[in-house]
Design an enzyme around this catalytic site. Structure first.
Site, PDB file in Angstrom:
ATOM      1  CB  THR A 138      -2.213  -9.909 -11.329  1.00 48.45           C
ATOM      2  OG1 THR A 138      -2.204  -8.512 -11.618  1.00 48.45           O
ATOM      3  CG2 THR A 138      -2.970 -10.639 -12.431  1.00 48.45           C
ATOM      4  N   PRO A 184       0.799  -1.233   0.000  1.00 52.07           N
ATOM      5  CG  PRO A 184      -0.954  -1.592   1.496  1.00 52.07           C
ATOM      6  CD  PRO A 184       0.348  -2.172   1.043  1.00 52.07           C
ATOM      7  N   GLY A 194     -19.783   7.483 -31.220  1.00 53.73           N
ATOM      8  CA  GLY A 194     -20.608   7.200 -30.054  1.00 53.73           C
ATOM      9  C   GLY A 194     -20.689   5.717 -29.734  1.00 53.73           C
ATOM     10  CD  GLU A 216       6.854  -7.592 -14.210  1.00 60.09           C
ATOM     11  OE1 GLU A 216       5.877  -6.877 -13.895  1.00 60.09           O
ATOM     12  OE2 GLU A 216       7.716  -7.967 -13.396  1.00 60.09           O
ATOM     13  CD  GLN A 250     -12.751  11.081 -31.433  1.00 62.86           C
ATOM     14  OE1 GLN A 250     -12.721  10.816 -30.238  1.00 62.86           O
ATOM     15  NE2 GLN A 250     -13.448  12.087 -31.930  1.00 62.86           N
ATOM     16  N   GLY A 287       6.118  -0.795 -13.580  1.00 62.85           N
ATOM     17  CA  GLY A 287       6.950   0.412 -13.537  1.00 62.85           C
ATOM     18  C   GLY A 287       6.317   1.497 -14.390  1.00 62.85           C
ATOM     19  CB  SER A 300       7.280   2.413  -8.800  1.00 61.78           C
ATOM     20  OG  SER A 300       6.218   2.329  -9.720  1.00 61.78           O
TER      21      SER A 300
END
Length: 391
Positions: free
Chosen positions: A160, A130, A342, A244, A338, A366, A134
């Protein structure tokens, strides 16, 4: 597009993976998004097909293939249109199990790597806390030696696979100083007394992967579950960051390809002012720019992958790949949404999921700002010592 880094075998494998994903993953993505997790059945199925053990030795049930073959799998997994599924499987194979493969002993590999490769056990890596983010060196979770055990106390977040993992690779402080030489990695079985999972975290994107908070209250971990050497955990984490970050970049490329594909398809089908959107020059050129952006990221990333697979140091190249590919994905998905107008903002169009999933890529593994700070040292821009230089 084809690239010289891939052999005919790699390309054949790509076709097989894509066919599997189209049949068994893509039709289920919306369901898994609602459930907030990738089901165990998918891990088992991928294990049966050999997808979870591509780079791992045959001795432990893997295929013993090169990292480029795994890169093909990573790209295609992200190209399927779900960043969450890619994150869940990637956290298991690339991030967590890789630490056991590289730094663990034979007994640990037999006990944890083998079932992980089969898809019978789910793994996770727990580093972030918490108050840390990083700042990996600022880990507060402690592991104090008590005879043949280590006693863990602390908390992790944004993990994860943290909710459903069967075992977690946990980074904990085993002494106060010196900084960067006081962290160790442990394999913690999630049925251990004192181990608990907090709430399943609700996320903007990557919704088909579970993300949780972990708590350790006097969790007794056997000494034999220490990975590698005590106090060398920070070095292990930093070494694995190169790969990674490359896999994150590869995932960005796969997702961007999917976004461009959706934009092109929609532009041909959507009629405005009595003609398809693809006949408007401004939109055609926009999609060309997107394709060029993807190709730039692809070549930066493939160069880093080639160097890494050749056993060469590629901190600079991998960091550049992560920065450029993640920022590129945000640009491409934004433009693709875009083009959808809509409709792109409506939940029934999958481009909104790609757009939401893209946002985490400049943060996870990172942040862009941390990556740029690493590059200032790598490029010789920053002359004074920097604690981030090894990341």
């Amino acid at each position: 597009m084809s690239h010289w880094i891939f052999s005919e075998e790699h390309q054949m494998f790509r076709k097989a993976v894509r066919s599997f994903l189209e049949k068994e993953v893509e039709p289920n993505i919306e369901l898994w998004e609602k459930e907030g997790e990738t089901p165990r059945s998918l891990y088992k199925r991928m294990g049966e097909l050999g997808f979870l053990g591509i780079k791992f030795p045959e001795e432990y049930g893997g295929s013993g293939l090169d990292l480029i073959m795994e890169a093909v799998f990573t790209e295609e997994l992200s190209r399927s249109g779900s960043g969450g599924v890619g994150a869940a499987i990637g956290a298991h194979t690339t991030i967590a199990m890789t630490n056991i493969w590289r730094y663990g002993n034979h007994e640990q590999k037999l006990k944890y790597l083998v079932p992980g490769i089969k898809g019978e056990a789910i793994s996770a890596l727990a580093v972030t806390e918490p108050g840390g983010g990083s700042d990996v060196a600022n880990i507060k979770t402690t592991a104090k030696r008590d005879g043949d055990y280590y006693v863990l106390n602390g908390q992790k977040t944004f993990i994860t696979n943290g909710v459903n993992a069967d075992y977690v690779i946990v980074a904990a402080k085993t002494r106060e100083k010196p900084t960067h030489r006081n962290i160790s990695l442990f394999i913690v079985e999630t049925n251990s007394e004192g181990y608990s999972v907090g709430k399943k975290l609700k996320k903007l994107g990557w919704r088909s992967s579970d993300t949780g908070e972990l708590f350790f209250e006097n969790v007794r971990v056997p000494k034999k579950n220490l990975i590698g050497t005590e106090n060398e955990g920070f070095r292990y984490i930093m070494q694995n960051f190169q790969y990674e970050r490359m896999t994150l970049a590869l995932g960005c490329i796969g997702a961007a390809e999917k976004a461009l594909e959706l934009a092109i398809k929609y532009s041909k089908e959507r009629i405005q002012f009595k003609k398809p959107l693809s006949e408007f020059q401004v939109l055609r050129h926009k999609m060309v720019d997107m394709a060029v952006d993807i190709e730039k990221a692809r070549n930066i990333t493939y160069r880093a992958l080639y160097l890494y697979n050749s056993g060469k140091d590629c901190v600079t190249e991998a960091t550049m790949a992560k920065v450029y590919a993640s920022e590129m994905l945000n640009r491409v998905t934004d433009q693709a949404l875009q083009i959808h107008g809509g409709n792109g903002y409506m939940m029934e169009y999958s481009i909104q999921r790609l757009w939401r999933d893209a946002r985490i890529q400049t943060i996870g593994g990172g942040t862009t700002q941390i990556m740029n700070e690493i590059l200032t040292k790598q490029l010789g821009i920053l002359s004074r010592p920097n604690k981030l230089q090894t990341q």
